[in-house]
Design a protein around this motif. Structure first.
Motif, PDB file in Angstrom:
ATOM      1  N   THR A   1       0.835  -1.209   0.000  1.00 12.29           N
ATOM      2  CA  THR A   1       0.000   0.000   0.000  1.00 12.29           C
ATOM      3  C   THR A   1       0.874   1.265   0.000  1.00 12.29           C
ATOM      4  OG1 THR A   1      -0.093  -0.371   2.386  1.00 12.29           O
ATOM      5  CG2 THR A   1      -2.004  -1.019   1.086  1.00 12.29           C
TER       6      THR A   1
ATOM      7  N   PRO B   1      -4.586  -2.340  -5.021  1.00 15.90           N
ATOM      8  CA  PRO B   1      -4.818  -2.128  -3.589  1.00 15.90           C
ATOM      9  C   PRO B   1      -5.371  -3.378  -2.918  1.00 15.90           C
ATOM     10  CG  PRO B   1      -5.730  -0.314  -4.872  1.00 15.90           C
ATOM     11  CD  PRO B   1      -5.308  -1.370  -5.853  1.00 15.90           C
TER      12      PRO B   1
ATOM     13  N   HIS C   1      -9.267  -4.315  10.173  1.00 12.78           N
ATOM     14  CA  HIS C   1      -8.080  -5.136   9.915  1.00 12.78           C
ATOM     15  C   HIS C   1      -7.457  -5.651  11.212  1.00 12.78           C
ATOM     16  CE1 HIS C   1      -8.219  -3.429   5.852  1.00 12.78           C
ATOM     17  NE2 HIS C   1      -7.411  -4.423   5.496  1.00 12.78           N
ATOM     18  N   HIS C   2      -6.583  -6.648  11.041  1.00 12.07           N
ATOM     19  CA  HIS C   2      -5.726  -7.156  12.120  1.00 12.07           C
ATOM     20  C   HIS C   2      -4.887  -5.999  12.692  1.00 12.07           C
ATOM     21  CE1 HIS C   2      -2.143  -6.975   9.443  1.00 12.07           C
ATOM     22  NE2 HIS C   2      -3.057  -7.132   8.506  1.00 12.07           N
TER      23      HIS C   2
ATOM     24  N   LYS D   1      -1.280  -4.266  11.280  1.00  9.44           N
ATOM     25  CA  LYS D   1      -1.231  -3.459  10.050  1.00  9.44           C
ATOM     26  C   LYS D   1      -0.594  -2.097  10.310  1.00  9.44           C
ATOM     27  CE  LYS D   1      -4.157  -1.892   6.228  1.00  9.44           C
ATOM     28  NZ  LYS D   1      -3.088  -2.198   5.265  1.00  9.44           N
TER      29      LYS D   1
ATOM     30  N   SER E   1      -6.743   1.757   5.287  1.00 10.73           N
ATOM     31  CA  SER E   1      -6.189   0.753   4.379  1.00 10.73           C
ATOM     32  C   SER E   1      -6.132   1.308   2.957  1.00 10.73           C
ATOM     33  CB  SER E   1      -7.075  -0.502   4.391  1.00 10.73           C
ATOM     34  OG  SER E   1      -8.302  -0.237   3.745  1.00 10.73           O
ATOM     35  N   GLY E   2      -5.229   0.739   2.163  1.00 12.16           N
ATOM     36  CA  GLY E   2      -5.128   1.161   0.759  1.00 12.16           C
ATOM     37  C   GLY E   2      -6.435   0.923   0.021  1.00 12.16           C
ATOM     38  N   THR E   3      -7.102  -0.167   0.351  1.00 14.64           N
ATOM     39  CA  THR E   3      -8.382  -0.494  -0.303  1.00 14.64           C
ATOM     40  C   THR E   3      -9.435   0.558   0.017  1.00 14.64           C
ATOM     41  OG1 THR E   3      -7.832  -2.821   0.021  1.00 14.64           O
ATOM     42  CG2 THR E   3     -10.116  -2.314  -0.563  1.00 14.64           C
TER      43      THR E   3
END
Ligand SMILES: NC(=O)C1=CN([C@@H]2O[C@H](COP(=O)(O)OP(=O)(O)OC[C@H]3O[C@@H](n4cnc5c(N)ncnc54)[C@H](OP(=O)(O)O)[C@@H]3O)[C@@H](O)[C@H]2O)C=CC1
Ligand SMILES: O=C(O)C1=N[C@H](C(=O)O)C[C@H](O)C1
Length: 256
Positions: A87, A113, A142-143, A146, A151-153
């Motif tokens: 990312t 991503p 997320h976990h 990270k 997140s990149g997504t």
């Protein structure tokens, strides 16, 4: 397959993995070793010599946002195609990479991503829904190992929604908040609020929420295991060989 050997047999794609001892890299190593049309030629992690990668056709990078640009410069200079899941790709970084690729027009780089099929579909569904609702927000979960948030997504999803809304001539959704504890309304990504949750036990999850008159729509995707990303990564390795230049997003490869 990359070509024919002297005896007429197709030769496997030679793959090198960067970040090979990480959560994703280790999974990619297993996936490549299990793919009949690929052979693993190098597995490189922090502190290893990247020269081992130069015998590859394609390098796959799952490292860290702070490391990925240097790795990509190395790949392009070494004449290697690249598939990137790491990312941290700002517009500036994409511009820099595009400049490097202009010097090597035969090379392909695919940055995605998210390599999970359902996440790619969720993005496309969100893009379609965006113009029909007054407001949209993204929640990613997320976990807790990270490094980056959002997140990149989620960042990409928010930008795609914002673009779809702008193209439809929509104003920002109404929000009466006048008093706010820092962060309570999430990060503002191109006008779309993105909320990040970090918990042990989670892998990678995203909810895209839309609100309109008397109704909401929730699009949710869950990666329950890192194997969920592998079909997309292997597809990317095969595709990048015949896609010179920069491809951003697995949706382009899937032709969605
Ligand atoms: N696109 C997608 O579908 C997905 C993307 N990701 C992204 O992939 C990236 C990696 O995630 P994850 O595997 O969970 O992270 P990990 O921290 O588990 O793995 C990263 C690995 O890369 C190593 N590394 C760091 N710098 C370098 C370098 N310069 N050269 C070689 N190896 C290096 C790390 O070593 P060390 O720990 O010693 O620094 C570590 O072993 C993140 O950006 C994440 O968001 C994750 C899942 C799916
Ligand atoms: O770090 C992760 O785990 C993931 N990273 C990517 C992201 O930041 O979007 C993809 C997926 O969400 C898993």
């Amino acid at each position: 397959m990359t070509g024919m050997s002297d005896n007429g047999e197709e030769t496997p794609i030679k793959v090198g993995v960067l970040g090979s001892r990480g959560r994703m890299g280790a999974e990619v190593v297993r996936a490549v070793e299990g793919a009949a049309d690929m052979t693993l030629v190098a597995a490189v992690d922090s502190g290893d010599d990247r020269a081992a990668l130069t015998s590859a056709d394609v390098v796959v990078d799952f490292t860290h946002p702070d490391a990925v640009m240097d790795n990509l410069r190395f790949a392009v200079e070494s004449g290697l195609h690249a598939v990137v899941g790491t990312t941290g790709f700002t517009e500036e970084r994409v511009g820099t990479l595009t400049g490097w690729l202009a010097e090597k027009p035969e090379l392909g780089v695919l940055i995605a991503p998210n390599f999970a099929l359902g996440a790619v579909l969720a993005l496309r569904f969100a893009q379609q829904a965006a113009r029909f609702y007054d407001s949209a927000e993204v929640v990613e979960l997320h976990h807790n190992r990270k490094a980056d948030a959002p997140s990149g997504t989620a960042e990409h999803t928010a930008r795609v929604i914002a673009r779809a809304r702008a193209e439809a001539g929509m104003e920002p959704g109404e929000d009466a908040t006048t008093s706010e504890r820092d962060g309570a309304r999430g990060a503002d990504v191109a006008g779309v609020r993105v909320h990040s949750v970090r918990l042990p036990g989670l892998v990678a999850h995203e909810e895209i929420l839309f609100g309109g008159q008397g109704e909401t729509l929730t699009i949710r995707h869950d990666s329950l295991d890192r194997t969920s990303f592998m079909p997309g990564v292997l597809l990317g390795v095969r595709a990048v060989l015949t896609r010179p230049g920069l491809t951003f997003g697995l949706d382009r490869v899937l032709d969605l």
